[in-house]
Design an enzyme around this catalytic site. Structure first.
Site, mmCIF file in Angstrom:
data_model
loop_
_atom_site.group_PDB
_atom_site.id
_atom_site.type_symbol
_atom_site.label_atom_id
_atom_site.label_comp_id
_atom_site.label_asym_id
_atom_site.label_seq_id
_atom_site.Cartn_x
_atom_site.Cartn_y
_atom_site.Cartn_z
ATOM 1 N N CYS A 140 0.802 -1.237 0.000
ATOM 2 C CA CYS A 140 0.000 0.000 0.000
ATOM 3 C C CYS A 140 0.829 1.279 0.000
ATOM 4 C CB CYS A 140 -0.924 -0.003 1.212
ATOM 5 S SG CYS A 140 -2.153 -1.316 1.127
HETATM 6 N N1 LIG Z 1 -2.841 -5.960 1.849
HETATM 7 C C1 LIG Z 1 -3.256 -4.866 2.429
HETATM 8 O O1 LIG Z 1 -2.893 -4.574 3.563
HETATM 9 C C2 LIG Z 1 -4.219 -3.916 1.733
HETATM 10 C C3 LIG Z 1 -4.837 -2.932 2.524
HETATM 11 C C4 LIG Z 1 -5.728 -2.062 1.915
HETATM 12 C C5 LIG Z 1 -5.950 -2.147 0.537
HETATM 13 N N2 LIG Z 1 -5.315 -3.108 -0.208
HETATM 14 C C6 LIG Z 1 -5.615 -3.154 -1.636
HETATM 15 O O2 LIG Z 1 -6.464 -4.261 -1.896
HETATM 16 C C7 LIG Z 1 -6.164 -4.834 -3.168
HETATM 17 C C8 LIG Z 1 -5.834 -6.307 -2.997
HETATM 18 O O3 LIG Z 1 -4.674 -6.425 -2.182
HETATM 19 P P1 LIG Z 1 -4.264 -7.771 -1.450
HETATM 20 O O4 LIG Z 1 -3.197 -7.394 -0.486
HETATM 21 O O5 LIG Z 1 -5.457 -8.497 -0.982
HETATM 22 O O6 LIG Z 1 -3.613 -8.567 -2.686
HETATM 23 P P2 LIG Z 1 -3.250 -10.127 -2.724
HETATM 24 O O7 LIG Z 1 -2.195 -10.264 -3.750
HETATM 25 O O8 LIG Z 1 -3.031 -10.636 -1.336
HETATM 26 O O9 LIG Z 1 -4.599 -10.794 -3.238
HETATM 27 C C9 LIG Z 1 -5.098 -10.587 -4.518
HETATM 28 C C10 LIG Z 1 -5.726 -11.900 -4.989
HETATM 29 O O10 LIG Z 1 -6.323 -11.652 -6.269
HETATM 30 C C11 LIG Z 1 -6.099 -12.792 -7.077
HETATM 31 N N3 LIG Z 1 -6.273 -12.356 -8.452
HETATM 32 C C12 LIG Z 1 -5.445 -11.633 -9.226
HETATM 33 N N4 LIG Z 1 -6.013 -11.378 -10.420
HETATM 34 C C13 LIG Z 1 -7.222 -11.963 -10.390
HETATM 35 C C14 LIG Z 1 -8.287 -12.067 -11.324
HETATM 36 N N5 LIG Z 1 -8.220 -11.479 -12.512
HETATM 37 N N6 LIG Z 1 -9.375 -12.770 -10.980
HETATM 38 C C15 LIG Z 1 -9.451 -13.369 -9.757
HETATM 39 N N7 LIG Z 1 -8.498 -13.291 -8.828
HETATM 40 C C16 LIG Z 1 -7.394 -12.598 -9.147
HETATM 41 C C17 LIG Z 1 -4.716 -13.248 -6.701
HETATM 42 O O11 LIG Z 1 -4.488 -14.587 -7.048
HETATM 43 C C18 LIG Z 1 -4.737 -13.030 -5.176
HETATM 44 O O12 LIG Z 1 -5.193 -14.179 -4.505
HETATM 45 C C19 LIG Z 1 -5.023 -4.000 -3.732
HETATM 46 O O13 LIG Z 1 -5.559 -2.982 -4.547
HETATM 47 C C20 LIG Z 1 -4.394 -3.380 -2.514
HETATM 48 O O14 LIG Z 1 -3.749 -2.158 -2.798
HETATM 49 C C21 LIG Z 1 -4.466 -4.006 0.379
#
Ligand SMILES: NC(=O)c1ccc[n+]([C@@H]2O[C@H](COP(=O)([O-])OP(=O)(O)OC[C@H]3O[C@@H](n4cnc5c(N)ncnc54)[C@H](O)[C@@H]3O)[C@@H](O)[C@H]2O)c1
Length: 442
Positions: free
Chosen positions: A282
């Site tokens: 992030c």
């Molecule tokens: N991790 C954090 O602390 C956090 C906090 C706030 C916001 N975010 C935001 O949330 C979003 C997700 O982050 P995250 O940390 O959960 O990511 P992550 O990589 O942990 O999870 C994303 C998931 O999406 C899947 N994926 C990718 N492309 C896909 C598709 N086309 N169809 C289906 N599944 C798909 C991946 O396999 C993975 O399991 C990002 O935009 C991030 O900036 C993350």
């Protein structure tokens, strides 16, 4: 809202009724750090939830009642799967049967620091195939202001359905803080903004079923910008305090003591702490979504670029500290054994994405050091083509020429570290209150 069968005539009213009665079939695309906790919260609230991910092994683990996300207990997943409330699939055609779909896919940066929208586009292409009257779609991935209206909406309205009447589209920023025992998905207030007022109403009603506090805002752009303000605020304040740490280092002032004393001011000050550099999915990334969009509007985001530069220099600053500390002992980085304590990007989590530890290890290796590491949450890390395995506990601290505390995981035995290490560079003030000739603070 109160509905009676006689008034259930529009897609909105039907959907509202399903949400309020928790019979709406909920879908989550992307079962990572954000998507899996969200899926579990809605399943716990009584909804039937289907998670969709591209990665077969994640889908299999969920369906087997297991969890690979630290903040989600395997017991919770197992109970919900057993009760038929939670399942996972790689098959997007299930969207045809769902009433709601949340998009929680990654939003990384390209090498050029431009937004990589390919994951959102891929997810929306799948939704577009199965969008149907009464569907509520909510984008949660952090992104630049305008994404929901300018990119997602045209993809989903291709079928001729009207947004706000036939289907509903919102943006709701995810604020999860992995490893935070106090604030988790359920009790972090949820901001939501829709393309139309009816979309916002649907989004707020939806989150209100499973989460404690919902904050509706007037548009998707406001909701998108809220997340970027929050993370940019952090990134810039960390940049400021990192710059002060470098200044204080030069002037022989203990920055940690300065911050602690400043934090006694009961108003107008909020403490931020210096460190080895930014990490995670992030803070190092999201502000560049804003600066990219801002450039399109003809405005250079100068605070963001400056803080990005200062924060990016911190791993180099840490390596300089190590080098100076070794030089003072008539040693050099080249040929020395440097042991890194903690490689996760922050304490008590297992996430190494963008972790400054990786940069520090890389810089030290490039200067000819032998680098080992230990992290209770991370058994191995990938350095370019090489996999570096964690050292065995114990020996590495005693054998190292210098130990660098990069991540201050709880439970570390700092007394033993002080007793056994020859030299310590502490980038987190983990050894607060200790003084020793062999201890160098950031
Ligand atoms: N991790 C954090 O602390 C956090 C906090 C706030 C916001 N975010 C935001 O949330 C979003 C997700 O982050 P995250 O940390 O959960 O990511 P992550 O990589 O942990 O999870 C994303 C998931 O999406 C899947 N994926 C990718 N492309 C896909 C598709 N086309 N169809 C289906 N599944 C798909 C991946 O396999 C993975 O399991 C990002 O935009 C991030 O900036 C993350």
């Amino acid at each position: 809202m109160t509905t009676t069968p006689a008034t259930l005539s529009t897609a909105a009213e039907l959907l509202a009724e399903k949400i309020a009665s928790r019979t709406a079939r909920v879908g989550i695309i992307g079962l990572g750090y954000v998507g899996l906790p969200l899926a579990v919260e809605f399943a716990k609230a009584g909804f039937t939830v289907t998670g969709i991910d591209l990665v077969e092994s994640k889908v299999e683990r969920i369906n087997a009642g297991d969890s690979y996300v630290q903040d989600v207990s395997p017991a919770d997943v197992a109970a919900l799967v057993e009760a038929g409330k939670l399942k996972a699939t790689t098959d997007f055609s299930v969207i045809a049967e769902l009433d709601t779909i949340n998009i929680c896919v990654p939003t990384p940066l390209r090498k050029t620091k431009d937004p990589d929208m390919s994951y959102i586009v891929a997810a929306c292409q799948e939704i577009a195939k199965f969008v149907h009257p009464g569907l509520l779609a909510i984008l949660e991935s952090t992104t630049y202001p305008g994404t929901t209206d300018e990119l997602v909406l045209p993809m989903l309205s291709g079928t001729g359905m009207a947004v706000g009447r036939d289907f509903f589209l919102c943006f709701s920023p995810e604020r999860v803080d992995p490893g935070n025992p106090k604030f988790q998905t359920r009790n972090i207030p949820k901001v939501v903004g829709g393309v139309t007022a009816e979309c916002t109403r649907m989004g707020a009603l939806f989150y209100g079923q499973a989460l404690e506090h919902v904050v509706p805002v007037s548009s998707t752009q406001v909701a998108e910008m809220v997340k970027l303000l929050e993370n940019t605020f952090r990134m810039i304040n960390i940049g400021l305090v990192n710059e002060l740490a470098v200044m204080c280092g030069r002037m022989g002032i203990n920055i940690w003591e300065v911050i602690d004393a400043a934090a006694t001011k009961p108003f107008g000050f909020m403490p931020f702490y210096p460190g080895p550099g930014l990490g995670g999915h992030c803070i190092p990334i999201d502000p560049f979504y804003l600066s990219w969009k801002s450039r399109q509007a003809g405005i250079e985001a100068r605070f963001i670029e400056l803080a990005g530069y200062i924060n990016g220099q911190m791993p180099h600053f840490v390596v300089e500290k190590v080098q100076n500390a070794l030089n003072d002992r008539a040693k050099a980085v080249k040929g020395s054994h440097i042991h890194i304590l903690g490689v996760a990007y922050k304490r008590d989590i297992d996430d190494v994405r963008e972790s400054p530890a990786l940069d520090i290890i890389h810089l030290l290796q490039r200067r000819g050091a032998t680098v080992t590491f230990i992290d209770p949450y991370v058994p191995s890390i990938r350095m370019d083509e090489e996999i570096l395995l964690a050292a065995e506990p114990g020996g590495a601290v005693t054998n190292a020429d210098c130990v660098v505390i990069v991540t201050d995981h709880a439970g570390t035995d700092y007394d033993a570290l002080l007793a056994n290490a020859a030299l310590i560079v502490d980038t987190r003030n983990a050894l607060r209150g200790h003084t020793s000739d062999k201890l160098i603070r950031l």
